[in-house]
Design an enzyme around this catalytic site. Structure first.
Site, short mmCIF file in Angstrom:
data_model
loop_
_atom_site.label_atom_id
_atom_site.label_comp_id
_atom_site.label_asym_id
_atom_site.label_seq_id
_atom_site.Cartn_x
_atom_site.Cartn_y
_atom_site.Cartn_z
N ASP A 200 2.39 -5.28 -1.19
CA ASP A 200 2.57 -4.06 -0.40
C ASP A 200 3.94 -4.03 0.28
O ASP A 200 4.35 -5.03 0.88
CB ASP A 200 1.45 -4.05 0.66
CG ASP A 200 1.29 -2.73 1.36
OD1 ASP A 200 1.00 -1.73 0.69
OD2 ASP A 200 1.45 -2.70 2.60
N GLU A 253 5.25 -3.20 -4.67
CA GLU A 253 5.47 -1.81 -4.26
C GLU A 253 6.86 -1.74 -3.65
O GLU A 253 7.09 -2.20 -2.54
CB GLU A 253 4.42 -1.37 -3.23
CG GLU A 253 4.57 0.10 -2.89
CD GLU A 253 3.93 0.49 -1.56
OE1 GLU A 253 3.55 1.65 -1.43
OE2 GLU A 253 3.85 -0.34 -0.66
C1 GLC Z 1 1.62 0.91 1.24
C2 GLC Z 1 0.19 1.22 0.83
C3 GLC Z 1 -0.35 2.24 1.78
C4 GLC Z 1 -0.34 1.65 3.17
C5 GLC Z 1 1.06 1.18 3.54
C6 GLC Z 1 1.02 0.31 4.76
O1 GLC Z 1 2.45 1.99 1.09
O2 GLC Z 1 0.14 1.63 -0.50
O3 GLC Z 1 -1.66 2.63 1.44
O4 GLC Z 1 -0.77 2.62 4.10
O5 GLC Z 1 1.64 0.40 2.53
O6 GLC Z 1 0.41 -0.92 4.46
#
Ligand code: GLC
Length: 506
Positions: A200, A253
């Protein structure tokens, strides 16, 4: 078929545990619910699942606020449930990726509770604290879901930083103790047997050291993070993961909306195994716009030997069927596109059912960032409880749950569910679709045409984004392997691609 690590030929299926399947009839999905539905995934033909967070959490961000990285929240079950799920998935040949949330913990994590207890607590520096006065934040950065990234702590008269909610304080990755503790959380799950991690907000784990004001403050602007220290950390994380046997993997991500930047997160093959590339997710249903985004991937990733990823939907964005105007024909054509580009595709649970976003009445909204629409529970059956044991789970059902559910669609060979299954089977049977070179072919403006080739194995894919049928000639004899509208499968290609449809030709 050339040698390749499993994750290069895999199709990964994302599960948002709250919304997938409920074994306890409390209206919230759980790990045992997932285990009970592995049949669906095996039948569909996916190779791996990615589980969004199921760790101990006060649920301010529905699990992306972790209070214990090494335990399961009771709402989702127990560690024993996780072990059973992992074992059953593995027995069916399905790998399991879990979501690692290294940028921030919950404000209820014991580390933060200690950190905030006093300025001289040994864990004070595990988070990012700054001096100031209650009326002046240390810088102008705004947080992802509104407000500033700073929250004033009355008791100790300092600000702490959070890129997301105040309940999600950012960990200080410049502190080696934090790094060591977070490495231990990776080892905990690797030792348990997981096949890898979705990471994440990985590009954000180290903030620029001066925390300076930004001229134009945009949450996703790379100038607040994307530091060299992030890459140094990723190299250590990669070495840690690669130290385990069995081709464990990572997909980060990297929420930076430039494919060139995304490419940097693969390092020299020594950082992320894969990174999400979101520009295609945000592309409209348009051949030229898609072509540009695909070209960027080819230009930026191929020279680095970086393996691409493709994704149309996830738990943070409106579902692609909805984004593409609600048309099922487009959702079907998009499935062919997603699953025939060069790289690892990520499906989001429910897209194989052609789900649209749910309509959430104001009084049922629960997510601070308006993402409930894509998190509606998966309808499994036509019964009033759609297989959940309750008729009214934590969020309302998506549209048409009486007909758009796994049972009904599975009984209908013409359904989008069967189409996904046929495409996945076509991939499995074709080294070219899994690992072959991608080359664009000339085509009329509304059509995206490309070949996938590996040795003697060849496929041509035609995707018509337009609202009229288009004649496209291919100067070789071909058989229709999969057609998004099912027409002509197994027959010779007749020379026309219907409106909003796609074909794989063999
Ligand atoms: C990422 C996740 C999202 C979350 C954020 C904070 O973007 O995909 O769902 O709210 O991180 O952890």
């Amino acid at each position: 078929m050339p040698e390749a690590p499993w994750w290069k030929t895999a199709v990964v299926y994302q599960i948002y545990p709250r919304s997938f399947a409920d074994s306890t009839a409390d209206g919230v999905g759980d790990l045992e619910g997932i285990r009970q539905h592995l049949d669906h995934l095996e039948w569909l033909g996916v190779d791996a699942i990615w589980l969004s967070p199921f760790f101990t959490s006060p649920m301010a961000d529905f699990g992306y606020d972790v209070a214990d990285y090494c335990d399961v929240d009771p709402i989702f079950g127990t560690l024993a449930d996780f072990d059973r799920l992992l074992a059953d998935a593995h027995a069916r040949g399905i790998r399991v990726l879990i979501d690692w949330v290294p940028n921030h913990s919950s404000d209820r994590h014991p580390w933060f509770v200690e950190s905030r207890s006093s300025r001289d607590n040994p864990k004070r520096d595990w988070y990012i604290w700054r001096d100031g006065t209650p009326d002046q934040t240390p810088n102008n950065w705004s947080a992802a879901f509104g407000g500033k990234v700073w929250t004033w702590d009355e008791a100790t008269s300092q600000w702490y930083l959070h890129l997301f909610l105040p309940e999600q304080p950012d960990l200080n990755w410049r502190n080696p103790e934090v790094v060591a503790a977070m490495h231990d959380t990776l080892r905990f799950w690797l030792d348990r047997g997981v096949d890898g991690f979705r990471m994440d907000v990985i590009h954000g784990i180290v903030k620029r050291a001066d925390l300076a004001d930004l001229p134009v403050d945009k949450h996703h602007a790379p100038d607040r993070f994307d530091e060299p220290a992030v890459h140094a950390n990723l190299r250590e994380i990669r070495a840690l993961i690669d130290g385990y046997p069995g081709d464990r993997t990572s997909v980060g991500e990297v929420y930076i909306l430039s494919t060139a930047k995304v490419a940097e997160y693969y390092g020299q093959g020594d950082e992320l195994h894969m990174a999400f590339n979101f520009p295609p997710l945000y592309a409209p249903w348009d051949a030229a716009k898609w072509r540009t985004r695909i070209d960027r991937v080819v230009e930026e990733l191929d020279p680095r030997d970086a393996w691409p990823t493709w994704v149309l939907s996830n738990h943070d964005n409106p579902r692609h069927r909805t984004r593409y105007g609600g048309s099922e024909a487009r959702a079907r054509a998009a499935a062919v596109l997603l699953l025939t580009l060069r790289g690892t595709p990520f499906l989001y649970a429910g897209e194989e059912l052609g789900l649209e976003d749910a309509v959430i009445p104001k009084e049922r909204e629960v997510d601070p960032a308006g993402r409930d629409i894509c998190r509606a529970p998966i309808p499994w059956t036509a019964a009033a409880d759609h297989g959940w044991g309750v008729e009214d789970p934590w969020l309302p059902w998506p549209p048409e749950p009486d007909v758009r559910n796994a049972d009904v669609l599975r009984a209908d060979e013409a359904s989008i569910l069967h189409l996904y299954r046929r495409i996945l089977a076509a991939r499995k049977g074709s080294p070219a679709l899994q690992l072959g070179a991608w080359s664009p072919l000339p085509a009329p403006p509304t059509v995206l045409a490309y070949s996938r080739v590996l040795g003697d194995d060849r496929r041509i894919v035609l995707v018509n984004f337009g609202d009229a049928p288009v004649a496209v000639s291919v100067d070789v004899e071909t058989v229709v392997e999969v057609a998004s509208d099912g027409l002509g499968e197994g027959e010779g290609y007749a020379g026309t691609v219907a409106a909003d449809s796609a074909v794989i030709l063999r």
